[in-house]
Design a protein around this motif. Structure first.
Motif, short mmCIF file in Angstrom:
data_model
loop_
_atom_site.label_atom_id
_atom_site.label_comp_id
_atom_site.label_asym_id
_atom_site.label_seq_id
_atom_site.Cartn_x
_atom_site.Cartn_y
_atom_site.Cartn_z
N ALA A 1 -6.05 -2.22 3.94
CA ALA A 1 -5.67 -0.60 3.87
C ALA A 1 -5.70 -0.18 5.46
O ALA A 1 -5.04 0.33 5.87
N LYS B 1 -3.76 3.67 -1.33
CA LYS B 1 -3.80 2.97 -2.55
C LYS B 1 -3.08 1.72 -2.53
O LYS B 1 -1.81 1.69 -2.14
N LYS B 2 -3.79 0.76 -2.95
CA LYS B 2 -3.18 -0.62 -3.23
C LYS B 2 -2.33 -0.49 -4.57
O LYS B 2 -2.82 -0.15 -5.53
N LEU B 3 -0.94 -0.95 -4.44
CA LEU B 3 -0.14 -0.83 -5.60
C LEU B 3 -0.33 -2.12 -6.34
O LEU B 3 -0.74 -3.14 -5.97
N SER B 4 -0.13 -1.90 -7.82
CA SER B 4 -0.41 -3.15 -8.69
C SER B 4 0.85 -4.06 -8.44
O SER B 4 1.80 -3.69 -7.90
N TRP C 1 -4.54 9.79 1.73
CA TRP C 1 -5.23 8.79 1.11
C TRP C 1 -4.26 7.42 1.11
O TRP C 1 -3.28 7.60 1.09
N TRP D 1 0.75 -1.32 0.08
CA TRP D 1 0.01 -0.17 0.02
C TRP D 1 0.79 1.28 -0.01
O TRP D 1 1.87 1.07 0.55
N ARG D 2 0.19 2.36 -0.65
CA ARG D 2 0.85 3.42 -0.77
C ARG D 2 0.14 4.63 0.17
O ARG D 2 -1.07 4.77 -0.39
N GLU E 1 5.59 10.27 1.23
CA GLU E 1 5.17 8.93 0.68
C GLU E 1 5.69 7.91 1.72
O GLU E 1 6.60 7.94 2.40
#
Length: 104
Positions: A33, A72-75, A70, A4-5, A25
């Motif tokens: 999450a 975000k799940k990383l690819s 916020w 996660w970021r 970051e």
């Protein structure tokens, strides 16, 4: 386990920061999450040695605040850059705002 970021979405000059550190970051390995926020918030835990009596310390990290950061799940491709092996939940990378270096 997912990577996660967390990234800030409020201007550094906004009073909502309440003097908290601002991270450009934070990359975290965690199942969800929510767990990523918990793991990331440990970056800001005050370093205290013991306590006096039955006192408890109140602590509020900015990293667990959905209005400040916020997530975000990383690819799989993005995640491979930070971690390519399974493991326990952990902060993999953390960059303070205005810093070029990464701290893990």
């Amino acid at each position: 386990m997912a990577i996660w970021r967390l990234y800030p979405v409020v201007a550094p000059s906004d009073s909502a920061w309440l003097g908290r550190p601002i991270w450009e970051e934070v990359i975290v390995r965690a199942d969800t999450a929510g767990m990523a926020r918990v793991v990331a918030s440990k970056l800001e835990y005050p370093k205290r040695e013991g306590g006096v009596g039955n006192e408890s310390h109140s602590f509020n990290s900015g990293l667990d605040n959905e209005r400040l950061y916020w997530i975000k799940k990383l690819s799989a491709e993005e995640a491979a850059r930070f971690d390519d092996s399974p493991g326990n939940p952990a902060v993999l990378s953390a960059t303070p705002l205005g810093s070029e270096s990464e701290h893990a």
